[in-house]
Write a protein that holds these residues in place. Structure first.
Motif: not given
Length: 700
Positions: A419, A467, A476, A500
């Motif tokens: 992430g 993430l 995620a 996300t």
């Protein structure tokens, strides 16, 4: 209905045809000017597609007010060399950073090294204003030019991050717009040439379809100015709908006009009779599709909600062009437009319906066996839906050819937490900053968190949470959902936003939209069928067949998607697919049952039903092939959502045309008997002559 028939006869008049053509020529000037502005009303900013109530949307709005200087998107340039970066590699990255600072006003951060020493990243802020106006694409393109200039051999480099993904998606849609139109024109033209075996006749409906596209795009511009959401995907869908439905309506009208020319020397009278017998059914079909499309206004997703008015405008534009301009042009051009197979005044031959007479005989001989076998086949295909995996496609999953942004994300995932390019953004009141930071830091799936940043007003803090998994992945999304659950208990009022989080909210909104829109579409279709057929049993029968057909198309499409390497089916494709499969599938049964209602009044239920099947067989099957081919054009795009929608609708239309309309519906009507029309009984409609022939078949 009588008023509708009289108005429909205007394009067939000796003076009326010229008035209609002149009116269209005059209208096309302002309509064309309006249609040229469709690109200016398009909004491809995905943050504006989300429901206002979604937590990610509220987080974006809060950031715009509280963190105006830091609400930009990001472009991440990643450099990697297997085995470790060299000194020359690092020098190249530093040179790129200096040149990128001129592009980004000096706000480039990095280079940030990976733990394995094999990769570095540079992060370039992209202003939110640039994302909204489309200038972000130019920034991304320029950054990529800088990155590629002087790149050492063996050093992998790619531009990724939210800004790059957005630019790649916009470029993909932009490239296909013109190509899609040209391919659609070519496919429809080819099918019309094959159908009519005339070098001139196909050009007339194509010209009318083009006029319909201009009218539809002008309507879309007006809808956009009125506040409707107009996206690039919506514009593409409008073109496909006008071409597909417009060609369908043209086939029905031209086929009937050709029959009338074989029985009447006066082409004006022939066209007037053709319009009187086809326009009511075509108008009912268009009304079903348009009203079903407007059910999308009940959606939470602004992008889905905006498609409703666009689809309705496209349907009405196709109807208007094909019931006014097309008959006026055909009447003005005379019989010669059919050259070389010019229809003369004679009794219509039986050659074109011979195959349908055989099909009618087979269905009527053992109707129960026919509908049982057809129903079992469709039910078996429906079983394919057990493999359905629905979800919002995002990032590289929505492209058939991996864009650079997706390739860059793979490099990131190999050397950094997944992430890194699109962290979750946690917003909380200042008084809860410490507890929120601690919760975010220890939450499952969070690789690292940044220090709390206080807003300009001093009332809010923002914490960046990187993430462990890639932004579009299921892990995620679970991490963000878990973080939200923690914060809801410990810090009410805290928000979690970011890419996300937006995907998570889109999943929930699309699930809700499908659950709400599907019953609305079913209700609208049932109501229109009830009004048209003035019955209760027949509409329920047709609706059940349409739902079974939709299930079969969904099951068959799911298996095909897996075979093509697209195991996840986009929820937007499912929602729109359901709408089109039910509404478009009912179209063909409207033509069949409206004719059957008339023939039953003349010949009795059994003979009337078979007569309707034979009379409408060729033209409806031909219309189904053309409509399916039009939707299949969507498969030339590099966007998986478009491919899935095109395949789903095309397969459904073919199932409807060849199985449902040909076998299932007439066999069920024959087996049920006169009770099909309960509580009313079909009554004879006024006939312009003693021997009508109904909607005819194309001359293949």
């Amino acid at each position: 209905m009588e008023t509708l028939r009289r108005l429909a006869g205007l394009p067939a008049g000796r003076i009326g045809k010229w008035a209609v053509i002149a009116a269209w020529l005059v209208m096309l000037v302002p309509l064309g000017a309006l249609a040229g502005g469709i690109g200016r009303v398009q909004d491809n900013d995905e943050t504006n597609w989300m429901p206002a109530s979604a937590q990610s949307t509220r987080a974006v709005e809060l950031a715009r007010w509280e963190f105006p200087a830091g609400s930009d998107s990001t472009l991440v340039l990643v450099y990697a060399r297997e085995g470790g970066l060299s000194a020359a590699d690092r020098e190249t990255v530093l040179d790129d950073r200096d040149r990128l600072r001129a592009l980004a006003g000096g706000n480039v951060t990095g280079p940030a090294p990976s733990a394995d020493g094999e990769a570095l990243t540079l992060t370039v802020p992209v202003p939110g204003r640039a994302m909204e106006t489309g200038e972000a694409g130019e920034i991304v393109a320029r950054a990529r030019e800088i990155m590629r200039a002087g790149l050492p051999a063996g050093l992998a480099a790619a531009a990724t991050g939210p800004a790059a993904f957005r630019a790649d998606a916009t470029a993909a849609n932009g490239r296909i717009d013109g190509t899609l139109t040209l391919v659609t024109v070519g496919v429809v033209a080819l099918l019309l040439f094959v159908t009519y075996r005339s070098p001139v006749l196909p050009l007339v409906p194509l010209a009318c379809v083009a006029a319909g596209v201009v009218a539809a795009q002008a309507g879309a511009v007006l809808a956009g100015r009125a506040g409707a959401e107009v996206s690039g995907s919506g514009s593409i869908l409008m073109i496909v709908l006008v071409f597909g439905l417009g060609t369908d309506y043209a086939l029905l009208l031209i086929s009937r006009y050709r029959e009338e020319l074989a029985e009447h020397a006066d082409r004006h009278r022939a066209m007037a009779l053709a319009l009187r017998r086809t326009v009511p059914s075509v108008a009912a079909s268009a009304a079903t599709m348009a009203l079903a499309a407007l059910a999308l206004l009940a959606a939470d997703m602004n992008s889905t909600k905006g498609l409703g008015p666009l689809a309705a405008v496209a349907v009405m534009a196709a109807l208007l062009a094909m019931t006014t301009l097309l008959p006026a042009l055909l009447t003005a051009l005379g019989r010669g437009v059919f050259w070389p197979a010019i229809p003369r005044r004679r009794a219509p031959g039986a050659r074109s319906t011979r195959i349908w007479q055989r099909i009618g005989a087979l269905v009527s001989r053992r109707p129960r066996r026919a509908w049982a076998l057809a129903g079992l086949a469709l039910a078996a295909l429906t079983c394919g839906t057990v493999f359905l995996r629905a979800g919002v496609l995002d990032g590289g999953d929505n492209f058939t050819r991996k864009p650079e942004s997706a390739a860059g994300q793979e490099i990131i995932r190999a050397h950094f937490p997944g992430g890194t390019t699109a962290p979750a953004l946690v917003y909380a009141p200042v008084r809860a900053a410490a507890s929120v930071a601690a919760l975010a830091r220890t939450a499952p799936g969070i690789a690292s968190t940044g220090s709390a940043e206080t807003s300009a007003s001093g009332r809010w803090v923002r914490i960046t949470a990187v993430l462990a998994d890639t932004p579009a992945s299921e892990p995620a999304r679970r991490s963000v959902a878990g973080l939200r659950a923690r914060l809801a208990r410990a810090a009410p009022g805290a928000l979690v936003g970011g890419q996300t989080a937006a995907l998570l909210d889109r999943d929930a909104a699309m699930d809700r939209d499908l659950a709400v829109i599907a019953p609305l579409v079913i209700g609208v279709v049932t109501l229109v069928l009830g009004v048209l057929l003035r019955a209760v049993v027949a509409p329920l029968l047709l609706l059940g067949c349409a739902l079974l057909s939709s299930g079969a198309a969904a099951g068959l499409s799911t298996l095909l998607f897996h075979a093509l390497g697209f195991p996840r089916t986009d929820q937007t494709a499912l929602t729109l697919g359901f709408l089109f499969l039910v509404a478009l599938g009912v179209d063909y049964t409207i033509f069949l049952m409206a004719r059957a209602r008339e023939e039953v009044a003349r010949h009795g239920h059994r003979e009337g039903t078979v007569t309707a099947l034979v009379a409408t067989g060729g033209v409806i099957t031909g219309a189904g092939v053309v409509l399916a081919a039009t939707f299949l054009v969507l498969t030339i795009t590099p966007v998986v959502l478009n491919i899935q929608l095109g395949l789903l609708v095309a397969l459904g239309v073919l199932v409807d045309a060849f199985v449902v309309r040909t076998i299932l519906v007439p066999a069920l009507a024959l087996d049920i008997g006169p009770a099909t029309w309960w509580p009313a009984r079909p009554v004879p409609a006024p006939r312009p002559r003693s021997q009508p022939s109904g909607i005819g078949s194309p001359p293949w």
